[in-house]
Design an enzyme around this catalytic site. Structure first.
Site, mmCIF file in Angstrom:
data_model
loop_
_atom_site.group_PDB
_atom_site.id
_atom_site.type_symbol
_atom_site.label_atom_id
_atom_site.label_comp_id
_atom_site.label_asym_id
_atom_site.label_seq_id
_atom_site.Cartn_x
_atom_site.Cartn_y
_atom_site.Cartn_z
ATOM 1 N N ASP A 77 7.422 -7.522 -0.820
ATOM 2 C CA ASP A 77 6.635 -8.870 -0.594
ATOM 3 C C ASP A 77 7.210 -8.949 -1.858
ATOM 4 O O ASP A 77 6.984 -10.195 -2.553
ATOM 5 C CB ASP A 77 5.543 -9.297 -0.698
HETATM 6 N N1 LIG Z 1 9.344 -2.735 2.777
HETATM 7 C C1 LIG Z 1 8.937 -3.801 3.302
HETATM 8 N N2 LIG Z 1 8.261 -3.687 4.940
HETATM 9 C C2 LIG Z 1 7.724 -4.790 5.190
HETATM 10 C C3 LIG Z 1 7.442 -6.176 3.893
HETATM 11 C C4 LIG Z 1 8.009 -5.475 2.680
HETATM 12 O O1 LIG Z 1 7.909 -7.438 2.015
HETATM 13 N N3 LIG Z 1 8.255 -5.190 2.215
HETATM 14 N N4 LIG Z 1 6.866 -7.027 4.499
HETATM 15 C C5 LIG Z 1 5.619 -6.953 5.574
HETATM 16 C C6 LIG Z 1 4.977 -8.002 6.385
HETATM 17 N N5 LIG Z 1 3.779 -7.453 5.476
HETATM 18 C C7 LIG Z 1 4.132 -8.897 4.814
HETATM 19 O O2 LIG Z 1 4.602 -10.533 4.595
HETATM 20 C C8 LIG Z 1 2.739 -7.170 5.331
HETATM 21 C C9 LIG Z 1 3.071 -6.439 5.880
HETATM 22 C C10 LIG Z 1 1.859 -5.692 6.075
HETATM 23 C C11 LIG Z 1 0.979 -5.122 5.046
HETATM 24 C C12 LIG Z 1 0.025 -3.941 4.901
HETATM 25 O O3 LIG Z 1 -1.087 -3.822 5.440
HETATM 26 N N6 LIG Z 1 -0.275 -3.543 3.756
HETATM 27 C C13 LIG Z 1 -1.243 -2.665 3.605
HETATM 28 C C14 LIG Z 1 -0.797 -1.569 3.175
HETATM 29 C C15 LIG Z 1 -0.145 -0.330 4.559
HETATM 30 C C16 LIG Z 1 1.498 0.376 4.362
HETATM 31 O O4 LIG Z 1 1.594 0.980 3.162
HETATM 32 O O5 LIG Z 1 1.319 1.223 5.074
HETATM 33 C C17 LIG Z 1 -2.564 -2.698 2.264
HETATM 34 O O6 LIG Z 1 -1.344 -3.782 1.297
HETATM 35 O O7 LIG Z 1 -3.387 -2.179 1.744
HETATM 36 C C18 LIG Z 1 1.561 -5.826 3.851
HETATM 37 C C19 LIG Z 1 2.297 -6.807 4.167
HETATM 38 C C20 LIG Z 1 6.378 -6.060 6.745
HETATM 39 N N7 LIG Z 1 7.161 -5.026 6.506
#
Ligand SMILES: Nc1nc2c(c(=O)[nH]1)N[C@@H](CN(C=O)c1ccc(C(=O)N[C@@H](CCC(=O)O)C(=O)O)cc1)CN2
Length: 278
Positions: A221
């Protein structure tokens, strides 16, 4: 769009605009629209010129920039519709907003495919004649899933839109599509980064919720912001009601960002964007 679009950026100096507009005028072409910006910190000059197409002018432009290797440019010819791939998870509102706006001719792209980590929206997508690919995704199979997506995307997508796709993409995947992946984050960044931003906003007791469309980088983000907007709320909204009203601001913000990207209006400068012609 029936015009040619020239976008360029260079270290600022007197005469750039005059040189470029003269190239176009000398070829007998009319300029439909021109917008430019000088960044006073970096002294980088950015320009976007929309003009009547002409092979003679296109060739003159290529010769000019070949003679000025310090200047960066893109020349987009008329009717070169970009191919857009949409990634979606469970929430379908942002994906549907794009499908309907493309179908209505508002956004000048071709939707080449939808990729999802769930099979939920197959029938919905295929009823519009759009190819749907279910690619299961989790941390354990991330590398294999991303290679499967790359195999689907290569040659079939000029850019990707994460329409509430909820899987974190790897730095390697993002580097392959640098500044070609647009995400809609459901908060007014930099507030409420990460998962469940509406829950975070509810717990914080905000009076505004928002949405942010940004290019995706390896910083979650944290990529260059393209468009944002907000919506006023109050203490009477439940968490679920924030999610419902938030969809509308997400849709509006994402549609703006995709429209501007499709029309070559967005230039990336550092970790910011410059949006010309709006
Ligand atoms: N490399 C990226 N991939 C994605 C992004 C990004 O900005 N950089 N945006 C996401 C969509 N999203 C917000 O818009 C988002 C989706 C899911 C999560 C989330 O589940 N976060 C978890 C950790 C998950 C993990 O580490 O695999 C958490 O914060 O605890 C956050 C934001 C789509 N892909």
């Amino acid at each position: 769009m029936n015009n040619s679009v020239l976008i360029a950026h260079t270290k600022d100096r007197v005469g750039v605009t005059s040189e470029l507009t003269s190239l176009i005028a000398d070829g007998g072409c009319n300029i439909e629209h021109l917008d430019h910006f000088l960044d006073h910190e970096s002294y980088q000059f950015f320009i976007r010129i929309v003009f009547d197409p002409s092979n003679e002018v296109h060739d003159a432009i290529h010769r000019y920039f070949n003679a000025h290797p310090d200047m960066h440019y893109e020349l987009h010819l008329p009717n070169q519709r970009q191919k857009m791939a949409i990634f979606v998870s469970k929430m379908d509102h942002a994906m549907m907003e794009l499908i309907l706006r493309v179908r209505a001719g508002e956004i000048p792209v071709e939707i080449s495919m939808v990729i999802s980590n769930h099979d939920t929206h197959r029938d919905l997508v295929e009823q519009f004649g759009i190819r749907f690919h279910h690619v299961p995704f989790n941390k354990e199979i991330k590398a294999r899933a991303e290679q499967q997506m790359i195999d689907l995307l290569d040659g079939q997508a000029d850019f990707i839109v994460l329409a509430r796709y909820m899987q974190i993409l790897s730095p390697e995947f993002i580097e392959r599509y640098k500044f070609k992946i647009i995400n809609i984050h459901h908060s007014f960044l930099p507030a409420f980064i990460g998962a469940k931003p509406y829950a975070q906003a509810y717990d914080r007791g905000v009076k505004l919720i928002g949405a942010t469309a940004h290019y995706v980088t390896s910083e979650l983000d944290g990529g260059p912001i393209i468009q944002q907007d907000v919506l006023r709320v109050n203490h009477r909204y439940t968490k679920d009601e924030l999610v419902v009203v938030g969809r509308h601001v997400e849709n509006r913000v994402l549609a703006d960002a995709v429209m501007w990207h499709a029309n070559h209006k967005v230039l990336v400068h550092g970790n910011k964007t410059i949006v010309l012609g709006v």
